[in-house]
Design an enzyme around this catalytic site. Structure first.
Site, PDB file in Angstrom:
ATOM      1  N   SER A  79      -5.335  20.950  25.181  1.00 38.67           N
ATOM      2  CA  SER A  79      -4.471  20.967  23.987  1.00 38.67           C
ATOM      3  C   SER A  79      -5.297  21.324  22.762  1.00 38.67           C
ATOM      4  O   SER A  79      -6.500  21.025  22.713  1.00 38.67           O
ATOM      5  CB  SER A  79      -3.858  19.579  23.780  1.00 38.67           C
ATOM      6  OG  SER A  79      -3.245  19.495  22.516  1.00 38.67           O
TER       7      SER A  79
ATOM      8  N   TYR B  71      -5.248  10.239  22.723  1.00 43.86           N
ATOM      9  CA  TYR B  71      -4.742  11.479  23.336  1.00 43.86           C
ATOM     10  C   TYR B  71      -5.718  12.618  23.061  1.00 43.86           C
ATOM     11  O   TYR B  71      -6.115  13.351  23.976  1.00 43.86           O
ATOM     12  CB  TYR B  71      -3.356  11.813  22.780  1.00 43.86           C
ATOM     13  CG  TYR B  71      -2.800  13.124  23.323  1.00 43.86           C
ATOM     14  CD1 TYR B  71      -2.342  13.229  24.643  1.00 43.86           C
ATOM     15  CD2 TYR B  71      -2.751  14.273  22.525  1.00 43.86           C
ATOM     16  CE1 TYR B  71      -1.839  14.431  25.138  1.00 43.86           C
ATOM     17  CE2 TYR B  71      -2.246  15.468  23.015  1.00 43.86           C
ATOM     18  CZ  TYR B  71      -1.794  15.541  24.320  1.00 43.86           C
ATOM     19  OH  TYR B  71      -1.307  16.734  24.813  1.00 43.86           O
TER      20      TYR B  71
HETATM   21  P1  NDP Z   1       6.245  17.329  29.997  1.00 41.34           P
HETATM   22  O1  NDP Z   1       6.375  15.884  29.676  1.00 41.34           O
HETATM   23  O2  NDP Z   1       7.473  18.157  30.056  1.00 41.34           O
HETATM   24  O3  NDP Z   1       5.430  17.536  31.349  1.00 41.34           O
HETATM   25  C1  NDP Z   1       4.471  16.625  31.847  1.00 41.34           C
HETATM   26  C2  NDP Z   1       4.566  16.645  33.344  1.00 41.34           C
HETATM   27  O4  NDP Z   1       3.537  15.814  33.892  1.00 41.34           O
HETATM   28  C3  NDP Z   1       5.892  16.149  33.883  1.00 41.34           C
HETATM   29  O5  NDP Z   1       6.353  17.092  34.834  1.00 41.34           O
HETATM   30  C4  NDP Z   1       5.553  14.834  34.548  1.00 41.34           C
HETATM   31  O6  NDP Z   1       6.427  14.662  35.665  1.00 41.34           O
HETATM   32  C5  NDP Z   1       4.103  15.067  34.951  1.00 41.34           C
HETATM   33  N1  NDP Z   1       3.331  13.828  35.093  1.00 41.34           N
HETATM   34  C6  NDP Z   1       3.144  12.885  34.151  1.00 41.34           C
HETATM   35  N2  NDP Z   1       2.427  11.880  34.654  1.00 41.34           N
HETATM   36  C7  NDP Z   1       2.155  12.210  35.941  1.00 41.34           C
HETATM   37  C8  NDP Z   1       1.479  11.556  37.005  1.00 41.34           C
HETATM   38  N3  NDP Z   1       0.924  10.346  36.841  1.00 41.34           N
HETATM   39  N4  NDP Z   1       1.389  12.177  38.194  1.00 41.34           N
HETATM   40  C9  NDP Z   1       1.954  13.397  38.384  1.00 41.34           C
HETATM   41  N5  NDP Z   1       2.609  14.048  37.427  1.00 41.34           N
HETATM   42  C10 NDP Z   1       2.718  13.454  36.222  1.00 41.34           C
HETATM   43  O7  NDP Z   1       5.249  17.910  28.879  1.00 41.34           O
HETATM   44  P2  NDP Z   1       4.447  19.301  28.758  1.00 41.34           P
HETATM   45  O8  NDP Z   1       4.944  20.302  29.693  1.00 41.34           O
HETATM   46  O9  NDP Z   1       4.373  19.583  27.323  1.00 41.34           O
HETATM   47  O10 NDP Z   1       2.984  18.832  29.214  1.00 41.34           O
HETATM   48  C11 NDP Z   1       2.183  19.576  30.106  1.00 41.34           C
HETATM   49  C12 NDP Z   1       0.743  19.529  29.622  1.00 41.34           C
HETATM   50  O11 NDP Z   1       0.646  20.280  28.413  1.00 41.34           O
HETATM   51  C13 NDP Z   1       0.240  18.131  29.314  1.00 41.34           C
HETATM   52  O12 NDP Z   1      -1.070  17.975  29.829  1.00 41.34           O
HETATM   53  C14 NDP Z   1       0.195  18.102  27.792  1.00 41.34           C
HETATM   54  O13 NDP Z   1      -0.783  17.218  27.310  1.00 41.34           O
HETATM   55  C15 NDP Z   1      -0.129  19.551  27.491  1.00 41.34           C
HETATM   56  N6  NDP Z   1       0.215  19.986  26.141  1.00 41.34           N
HETATM   57  C16 NDP Z   1       1.501  19.933  25.674  1.00 41.34           C
HETATM   58  C17 NDP Z   1       1.785  20.324  24.383  1.00 41.34           C
HETATM   59  C18 NDP Z   1       3.159  20.222  23.798  1.00 41.34           C
HETATM   60  O14 NDP Z   1       3.315  20.381  22.560  1.00 41.34           O
HETATM   61  N7  NDP Z   1       4.203  19.986  24.598  1.00 41.34           N
HETATM   62  C19 NDP Z   1       0.738  20.860  23.494  1.00 41.34           C
HETATM   63  C20 NDP Z   1      -0.554  20.908  24.094  1.00 41.34           C
HETATM   64  C21 NDP Z   1      -0.796  20.490  25.363  1.00 41.34           C
HETATM   65  P3  NDP Z   1       6.780  13.210  36.274  1.00 41.34           P
HETATM   66  O15 NDP Z   1       7.164  12.339  35.120  1.00 41.34           O
HETATM   67  O16 NDP Z   1       7.917  13.481  37.212  1.00 41.34           O
HETATM   68  O17 NDP Z   1       5.553  12.759  36.994  1.00 41.34           O
END
Ligand code: NDP
Length: 252
Positions: free
Chosen positions: A148, A161
């Site tokens: 990020s 974070y």
């Molecule tokens: P989402 O919340 O849409 O996606 C996160 C995903 O991670 C979900 O599919 C969730 O599915 C999965 N997840 C969370 N915890 C676990 C776990 N313990 N085991 C397996 N899967 C897990 O958010 P984003 O798509 O935005 O996030 C994706 C990445 O992008 C993250 O690492 C985030 O930090 C990064 N990011 C996002 C930004 C933003 O502005 N959105 C900016 C910069 C970086 P489930 O709950 O079913 O497990």
């Protein structure tokens, strides 16, 4: 958009139940990769897999929790049984739980560290052998970590974070020194504000801050970030984009 060199690849994408991970899984499958989708919510994964298959792609849903050794071990076994060895691993699973540090939310600190750092390490441990073998066989091999822009910025309430993402950015950079000489590419992608479910887990007061930023700056779509993953994976195998920061144009 169309990318060469992704057809026939075997991809593993964490966080594929929503947001960036889901978009990555969809775009890789559309380009002809076989994709294993990992996250905890099985029904969400099943829905994405159904959509990919309806469009003629190959995908399998593997419900798994990246914070749990046994769950990851079982997922790896399942993926190997379905598809054999992987050659493209995308770590998109992550959680963002902002609070002032003096709230002392050690439960949330632990969750972020276990998911955003140790969870990625678990996946790396599980698939390093596959990636090295693909590279040794003369094929493209990719590890892509979704870090990020928060790895570099300082915002109140985002200390932990940001620290997890700084750790991931550093991990990606350092891993290149181990993997690059063995032809495994490592790419660290640092998105700015992206419209996903990420902020849906935080309380209203903290969410106002994010909503305010989105009002002012707009946001990337998950598809915007997924396109970069496809671009990275489709370069000739001697080309490694090591670090990409991608921001909405109005985000400073
Ligand atoms: P989402 O919340 O849409 O996606 C996160 C995903 O991670 C979900 O599919 C969730 O599915 C999965 N997840 C969370 N915890 C676990 C776990 N313990 N085991 C397996 N899967 C897990 O958010 P984003 O798509 O935005 O996030 C994706 C990445 O992008 C993250 O690492 C985030 O930090 C990064 N990011 C996002 C930004 C933003 O502005 N959105 C900016 C910069 C970086 P489930 O709950 O079913 O497990």
């Amino acid at each position: 958009m169309s990318y060469e060199n992704l057809a026939g690849r075997t991809a593993v994408v964490t966080g594929a139940a929503s947001g960036i991970g889901e978009a990555v899984a969809v775009v890789l499958a559309a380009q002809g990769a076989r994709v294993a989708l990992l996250a905890r919510r099985r029904e969400r994964l099943d829905a994405v897999v159904e959509k990919i298959r309806a469009d003629g792609g190959q995908a399998v849903a593997v419900a798994a929790d990246v914070t749990d050794d046994g769950s990851v071990d079982a997922a790896v076994e399942r993926i190997h049984a379905e598809y054999g060895a992987a050659d493209l691993v995308v770590n998109a699973a992550g959680v963002m739980l902002p609070h002032p540090v003096d709230d002392g939310r050690i439960d949330e600190w632990r969750r972020m560290i276990d998911t955003n750092v140790t969870g990625v390490l678990r996946m790396i441990r599980a698939f390093t052998g596959d990636l090295l073998a693909a590279a040794a066989a003369g094929r493209a091999a990719d590890l892509v970590n979704i870090s990020s822009v928060g790895a570099h910025l300082t915002f109140p309430t985002y200390a932990v974070y940001g620290a997890t993402k700084a750790a991931l950015t550093h991990l990606s950079a350092t891993l290149r020194s181990e993997f690059g000489p063995r032809d495994v590419r490592v790419t660290n992608i640092e998105p700015g504000l992206t419209a996903t479910e990420l902020a849906s887990h935080i309380d209203d007061a903290q969410r106002e801050f994010i909503d305010g930023m989105v009002d002012t700056m707009g946001a990337l779509s998950a598809q915007d970030v997924a396109d970069l993953v496809a671009y990275v994976g489709s370069r000739p195998r001697h080309v490694n984009l090591r670090q990409i920061m991608v921001l909405p144009t109005r985000q400073a």
